[in-house]
Scaffold this motif. Structure first.
Motif, short mmCIF file in Angstrom:
data_model
loop_
_atom_site.label_atom_id
_atom_site.label_comp_id
_atom_site.label_asym_id
_atom_site.label_seq_id
_atom_site.Cartn_x
_atom_site.Cartn_y
_atom_site.Cartn_z
N ASP A 218 -9.80 -4.44 54.33
CA ASP A 218 -8.28 -4.66 54.55
C ASP A 218 -7.41 -5.36 53.42
O ASP A 218 -6.42 -4.99 53.21
CB ASP A 218 -8.17 -4.84 56.01
CG ASP A 218 -6.69 -4.80 56.42
OD1 ASP A 218 -6.31 -3.60 56.98
OD2 ASP A 218 -6.00 -5.81 56.49
N ASN B 146 -4.03 -4.53 51.05
CA ASN B 146 -3.02 -4.88 51.37
C ASN B 146 -2.51 -6.23 50.81
O ASN B 146 -1.46 -6.62 51.18
CB ASN B 146 -2.83 -4.96 53.17
CG ASN B 146 -3.13 -4.02 53.91
OD1 ASN B 146 -2.74 -2.72 53.77
ND2 ASN B 146 -4.10 -4.06 55.04
N HIS C 295 -0.77 -11.02 60.58
CA HIS C 295 -1.37 -9.72 60.71
C HIS C 295 -2.83 -9.77 61.02
O HIS C 295 -3.20 -8.93 61.78
CB HIS C 295 -1.30 -9.54 59.08
CG HIS C 295 -2.32 -8.14 58.70
ND1 HIS C 295 -1.43 -6.76 59.02
CD2 HIS C 295 -3.39 -7.65 58.23
CE1 HIS C 295 -2.51 -5.81 58.76
NE2 HIS C 295 -3.67 -6.24 58.20
N TYR C 296 -3.64 -10.51 60.66
CA TYR C 296 -5.06 -10.42 61.21
C TYR C 296 -5.27 -11.13 62.53
O TYR C 296 -6.31 -10.59 63.28
CB TYR C 296 -5.89 -11.31 60.32
CG TYR C 296 -5.96 -10.52 58.88
CD1 TYR C 296 -6.84 -9.15 58.88
CD2 TYR C 296 -5.58 -11.17 57.52
CE1 TYR C 296 -6.71 -8.79 57.42
CE2 TYR C 296 -5.83 -10.47 56.59
CZ TYR C 296 -6.31 -9.04 56.49
OH TYR C 296 -6.20 -8.51 55.41
N LYS D 281 -4.29 -7.83 64.39
CA LYS D 281 -5.42 -7.00 64.28
C LYS D 281 -6.77 -7.19 64.78
O LYS D 281 -7.53 -6.28 65.04
CB LYS D 281 -5.67 -6.64 62.77
CG LYS D 281 -6.36 -5.50 62.35
CD LYS D 281 -6.79 -5.55 60.71
CE LYS D 281 -7.75 -4.36 60.44
NZ LYS D 281 -6.82 -3.02 60.51
N SER E 120 -8.00 -4.94 67.94
CA SER E 120 -8.59 -3.59 67.47
C SER E 120 -9.86 -3.78 66.70
O SER E 120 -10.72 -2.83 66.84
CB SER E 120 -7.36 -3.06 66.70
OG SER E 120 -7.67 -1.75 66.45
N ALA F 66 -2.20 -3.58 68.72
CA ALA F 66 -2.48 -3.94 67.49
C ALA F 66 -2.51 -2.86 66.55
O ALA F 66 -1.66 -3.21 65.44
CB ALA F 66 -3.87 -4.54 67.37
N ASP F 67 -2.74 -1.72 66.98
CA ASP F 67 -2.82 -0.59 66.10
C ASP F 67 -1.30 -0.20 65.60
O ASP F 67 -1.07 0.36 64.81
CB ASP F 67 -3.42 0.60 66.80
CG ASP F 67 -5.08 0.45 66.63
OD1 ASP F 67 -5.37 -0.26 65.88
OD2 ASP F 67 -5.68 1.25 67.69
N GLN G 78 1.29 -2.17 65.74
CA GLN G 78 2.16 -3.27 64.99
C GLN G 78 1.55 -3.65 63.75
O GLN G 78 2.21 -4.19 62.87
CB GLN G 78 1.88 -4.66 65.73
CG GLN G 78 2.49 -4.84 67.13
CD GLN G 78 4.09 -4.70 66.93
OE1 GLN G 78 4.63 -5.45 66.16
NE2 GLN G 78 4.79 -3.81 67.65
N GLU G 79 0.28 -3.11 63.40
CA GLU G 79 -0.18 -3.12 62.08
C GLU G 79 0.87 -2.82 60.91
O GLU G 79 1.21 -3.37 59.89
CB GLU G 79 -1.35 -2.76 61.81
CG GLU G 79 -1.94 -2.80 60.21
CD GLU G 79 -3.49 -2.23 60.37
OE1 GLU G 79 -4.03 -2.30 59.18
OE2 GLU G 79 -3.77 -1.75 61.48
N ARG G 80 1.42 -1.61 60.86
CA ARG G 80 2.12 -1.13 60.12
C ARG G 80 3.47 -1.78 60.06
O ARG G 80 4.17 -2.21 58.88
CB ARG G 80 2.60 0.33 60.30
CG ARG G 80 3.42 1.18 59.25
CD ARG G 80 3.66 2.62 59.52
NE ARG G 80 4.34 2.63 60.75
CZ ARG G 80 4.95 3.97 61.08
NH1 ARG G 80 4.70 5.11 60.35
NH2 ARG G 80 5.48 4.12 62.11
#
Length: 450
Positions: free
Chosen positions: A102, A106, A123-124, A127, A130, A196-197, A199-201
């Motif tokens: 990941d 990114n 971010h992590y 994440k 998930s 989390a899925d 909000q990741e984008r």
């Protein structure tokens, strides 16, 4: 006596840590629930109110697990130590690989942010639930095959059986760990993993400084059926006052006759006074015949409509990004919405509960394959385990898709994988307990099919 008291040192430490984490975590989650109800007044309050309690349970799971370990017998503790060593290595390796992959994908986006370190941490952290839900079943499969294979080669399994323990009793503490993993996944699947899925984008787009939409072309009708909204673009920061773009609002009377249409370039909702501000509004009065009158306002139009941005965007949110409270709210308020298919939301609702039990099924599949009583070794068992794992991944993707398309009912689409592989696991357990070969039986079956 001192030795027995020494067993409870770690449970006491985990109890203290869990209490502190629960105090701060549950307070923050309760505040988040209150914020949720401000924006979504028609949300499922009971489902959202359960979130702080589940988070508190998650904080105390290490204490409960360590206490159960301290109270268990010598052989159970030995088996768990062997398994936890293998699990720590497998989980750590898979977690590191996923994080590095990941990060490689990114890193260029993170570099574009002014505060790359803080953005990466956010971010992590978001994440993490998930990611844990995703890699737990694979970690359990690999660590169980490694642990039981090692104990089989050193004749430790045979020695345990000679003490009068059966295969089921030997793997009982491992099954208990599978139950623990399933509980963790249920808690994360309830809200935090889907969130989390989704909000990741958002975080990655923020890193690049791009302004993207959380939803596009969203249609909404209020409960009194007097106002229909069509929003071209929902920004991610709409909860912080970012304006909705490309707005079209249709107002109707009690007889469902259209009386007015309003088009605006943007619309902003104020959390302080609960008002809407429409910029560059164009009003079409359809009560005038034979031709409607058109009025363009130079000043913003301010109204006291009761709808909130959260309510309007709800029909446009995708079911993979909604937890149980979100899915409950959607199903209660938008089942008959013409632009949304309730089968997808029902399938994901059932799948939120079905998916965690994959962890327990993985234990039931891997345990009889990891235990061997012959000199052949565990190579055959590993091959069968990989084959079954691939089958589970395939089925857990295909069955929900069939449910969303209407070829299976939502319940069966979510639970079919669990039911199918539980039956396979029970067959494998029966053959292992009765001393019948597994790998050779599979090879003979495949040969007969040719």
């Amino acid at each position: 006596m001192p030795f027995k008291l020494q067993r409870f040192i770690w449970p006491a430490v985990f109890l203290l840590i869990g209490s502190i984490a629960a105090y701060y975590g549950c307070s923050a989650e309760s505040h988040a629930v209150q914020e949720q109800m401000i924006g979504y007044p028609n949300s499922d309050l009971k489902a959202h109110s359960l979130r702080p309690w589940l988070l508190g349970l998650l904080c105390f799971l290490p204490f409960i697990t360590s206490l159960a370990y301290s109270l268990s017998g010598t052989l159970d503790r030995y088996t768990m130590r062997q398994f936890l060593t293998a699990f720590s290595i497998c989980f750590g390796a898979l977690f590191s690989l996923m994080m590095l992959e990941d990060l490689q994908d990114n890193l260029s986006d993170f570099k574009e942010s002014s505060d790359a370190a803080a953005l990466m941490a956010k971010h992590y952290l978001v994440k993490l639930p998930s990611l844990i839900v995703f890699i737990l079943p694979y970690s359990l499969m690999l660590s169980l095959l490694w642990c039981l294979g090692k104990m089989s080669r050193s004749q430790e399994i045979v020695s345990m059986i000679q003490t009068g323990r059966g295969v089921t009793r030997i793997v009982a503490p491992l099954i208990g760990f599978g139950v623990l993993a399933a509980v963790i996944c249920i808690i994360f699947n309830y809200h935090w993993a889907p969130y989390a899925d989704g909000q990741e984008r958002t975080i990655l787009q923020a890193a690049k400084g791009d302004i993207t939409a959380e939803a596009n072309n969203v249609a909404y009708q209020n409960h009194s059926n007097t106002r229909q909204w069509f929003v071209g673009s929902f920004p991610y920061r709409h909860s912080d006052g970012a304006p909705l773009e490309d707005i079209s609002i249709t107002e109707m009377d009690e007889d469902n006759h259209i009386i007015r249409r309003i088009h605006a370039s943007t619309a902003t909702w104020s959390r302080q006074d609960k008002t809407w501000t429409l910029v560059n509004p164009v009003i079409y009065d359809l009560t005038v015949s034979p031709m409607p009158t058109i009025k363009k306002l130079e000043e913003p139009m301010i109204t006291k409509w009761k709808e909130t941005p959260w309510q309007i965007i709800k029909p446009g949110l995708k079911p993979p990004y909604l937890g149980i409270p979100g899915l409950n709210s959607w199903l209660a308020n938008h089942q008959e919405h013409p632009l949304s298919d309730k089968r997808s939301y029902l399938t994901h609702w059932h799948y939120r509960f079905a998916q965690p039990f994959i962890c327990l099924i993985t234990i039931l599949l891997a345990a009889p394959l990891g235990i061997v009583f012959t000199r052949r070794g565990i190579g055959g068992g590993i091959a069968v385990a990989i084959f079954l794992c691939a089958g589970m991944i395939f089925c857990s993707t295909v069955f929900p898709t069939l449910g969303e398309s209407g070829h299976l009912s939502p319940f069966w689409a979510a639970w079919a994988t669990n039911i199918l592989f539980t039956c396979v696991a029970l067959v494998l357990f029966y053959r292992r307990m009765t001393g019948q070969p597994i790998y050779q039986a599979v090879m003979n079956f495949l040969a007969s099919e040719r």
